[in-house]
Design a protein around this motif. Structure first.
Motif, PDB file in Angstrom:
ATOM      1  N   UNK A   1       0.833  -1.199   0.000  1.00 15.68           N
ATOM      2  CA  UNK A   1       0.000   0.000   0.000  1.00 15.68           C
ATOM      3  C   UNK A   1       0.867   1.248   0.000  1.00 15.68           C
ATOM      4  N   UNK A   2       0.398   2.254  -0.725  1.00 14.50           N
ATOM      5  CA  UNK A   2       1.104   3.532  -0.757  1.00 14.50           C
ATOM      6  C   UNK A   2       1.117   4.161   0.629  1.00 14.50           C
ATOM      7  N   UNK A   3       2.211   4.845   0.951  1.00 12.10           N
ATOM      8  CA  UNK A   3       2.349   5.477   2.265  1.00 12.10           C
ATOM      9  C   UNK A   3       2.912   6.879   2.098  1.00 12.10           C
ATOM     10  N   UNK A   4       2.373   7.810   2.876  1.00 12.64           N
ATOM     11  CA  UNK A   4       2.874   9.187   2.851  1.00 12.64           C
ATOM     12  C   UNK A   4       4.131   9.334   3.707  1.00 12.64           C
ATOM     13  N   UNK A   5       4.452   8.290   4.460  1.00 12.26           N
ATOM     14  CA  UNK A   5       5.631   8.329   5.317  1.00 12.26           C
ATOM     15  C   UNK A   5       6.824   7.750   4.556  1.00 12.26           C
ATOM     16  N   UNK A   6       7.835   8.556   4.278  1.00 10.10           N
ATOM     17  CA  UNK A   6       8.979   8.091   3.488  1.00 10.10           C
ATOM     18  C   UNK A   6       9.733   6.965   4.195  1.00 10.10           C
ATOM     19  N   UNK A   7      10.150   5.981   3.399  1.00 10.25           N
ATOM     20  CA  UNK A   7      10.966   4.905   3.935  1.00 10.25           C
ATOM     21  C   UNK A   7      10.193   3.807   4.627  1.00 10.25           C
ATOM     22  N   UNK A   8       8.878   3.927   4.694  1.00 12.73           N
ATOM     23  CA  UNK A   8       8.084   2.901   5.372  1.00 12.73           C
ATOM     24  C   UNK A   8       7.294   2.116   4.330  1.00 12.73           C
ATOM     25  N   UNK A   9       7.544   0.819   4.270  1.00 10.12           N
ATOM     26  CA  UNK A   9       6.843  -0.055   3.333  1.00 10.12           C
ATOM     27  C   UNK A   9       5.671  -0.729   4.034  1.00 10.12           C
ATOM     28  N   UNK A  10       4.542  -0.677   3.407  1.00 12.16           N
ATOM     29  CA  UNK A  10       3.359  -1.355   3.925  1.00 12.16           C
ATOM     30  C   UNK A  10       3.068  -2.529   2.994  1.00 12.16           C
TER      31      UNK A  10
END
Length: 378
Positions: A228-237
């Motif tokens: 899933x896309x995330x607005x938090x850089x560097x965090x993979x969901x």
């Protein structure tokens, strides 16, 4: 394209006729009234042809696509001993093809009558421009089987009973190599490749989702995860399919099969709406309409009013863009059976301009209206 289909003495159908047929053909009605039997009649022809062309000798009732049982299971219960099981259809060029099979108790029905003079391999029902996805798909899992003969050579997402077991391998192999027809391309996709288009259409079911597929020939498997896309850089969901909801994995083979279809293809779908939220069902109906615009012929068995309404909405919306998808391209057939009768009936439900349906048959998606009358005290 198949323009007319008739079936005699097969399961629920003593004599059935579906005409006219268009690009998008919807089969609906109560359970057990012969919708699946229509699809099975075509599957029996295909599996018999693909099995060393035993279709030239008879009908193989049990194979990779469908398992009927024996002749007593296949023949209509009211069929006389001197009657035949018959399947025939007409093509756009006016050619009529007919197969007749003798009654018997074995799992193979002998063919009778003259040989067909058509080149069957040029008809989508019998070649690679075909996909079938049944009502029972594979369950969500991280690792899926791969098959070079099925996926690469025959270009199929499924081999056994329409389960979609090779959809992940198909996506891994063709994801960057194939571009869906322009009519089916999602406007919000990041690109025009099959993989990017699949992500965009799956995003209508679960916003922001992306399918991550890895093909590993050394282990003879492909892996699937959803991100899933995330607005938090560097965090993979990133999640296993088992942890993202059944509907996403279930819809994946349907979306892949439609987006990978080329003009002139034939797709048979059973209950594509299963496990999907109403909005996702409506968007799936939109994709069905776009596939029809692309020149794909579809037979869709459904119990969903959201699929039906989505198709009608697509007709209405198309009025403002040149009627690319109009009421002549979509046909609805309602299946019913009188009480204490062995003969199913098939009623065409005409679609009017603007996606309107006037005077539908009793039982045609009228349960909501019945419930509302009770709730409102009428």
């Amino acid at each position: 394209m198949i323009t007319q289909l008739s079936i005699k003495n097969f399961k629920a159908h003593k004599a059935a006729n579906l005409e006219p047929l268009g690009k998008l053909n919807v089969l609906t009605g109560l359970n057990g009234f012969g919708k699946s039997s229509v699809i099975q009649s075509l599957l029996l022809l295909r599996q018999s042809y693909l099995k060393n062309n035993v279709l030239s000798q008879g009908l193989d009732l049990n194979g990779d696509l469908v398992a009927i049982g024996t002749g007593s299971d296949a023949f209509h219960k009211a069929a006389r001993s001197d009657e035949f099981l018959e399947v025939s259809f007409a093509l756009e060029n006016g050619q009529q093809l007919t197969w007749k099979f003798e009654k018997g108790g074995e799992d193979f029905l002998q063919k009778t009558g003259q040989e067909q003079n058509a080149d069957l391999k040029q008809i989508s029902l019998f070649n690679k421009r075909f996909q079938y996805l049944g009502a029972e798909h594979i369950s969500p899992k991280e690792s899926s089987s791969r098959s070079t003969p099925v996926v690469v050579f025959n270009r199929q997402v499924s081999e056994k009973y329409g389960r979609g077991e090779y959809a992940v391998h198909f996506l891994a192999h063709y994801g960057s190599k194939f571009k869906p027809h322009t009519s089916m391309q999602h406007p919000a996709a990041s690109g025009d490749s099959l993989a990017e288009q699949v992500d965009a259409w799956l995003g209508e079911i679960s916003p922001g989702i992306k399918a991550v597929v890895i093909d590993d020939p050394t282990k003879n498997e492909t892996s699937l995860r959803f991100k899933y896309a995330s607005s938090e850089p560097g965090i993979e969901h990133e999640f296993k399919p088992q942890n993202t909801g059944f509907g996403i994995s279930y819809a994946l083979p349907v979306v892949v099969a439609m987006l990978a279809a080329e003009p002139g293809s034939l797709i048979l779908l059973e209950n594509p709406e299963a496990h999907l939220h109403p909005y996702g069902q409506a968007k799936l109906a939109e994709l069905l309409a776009l596939a029809a615009i692309a020149g794909v012929q579809l037979f869709v068995e459904t119990h969903s009013d959201h699929i039906i309404n989505g198709i009608l909405v697509a007709i209405k919306k198309s009025e403002s863009n040149g009627n690319m998808f109009n009421e002549e391209m979509a046909h609805i057939f309602y299946f019913d059976r009188p009480l204490n009768s062995l003969q199913s009936t098939i009623t065409p439900v005409p679609i009017r301009p603007g996606g309107r349906i006037l005077n539908p048959p009793p039982g045609f998606f009228d349960q909501i209206g019945k419930d509302l009358k009770i709730l409102m005290g009428f």
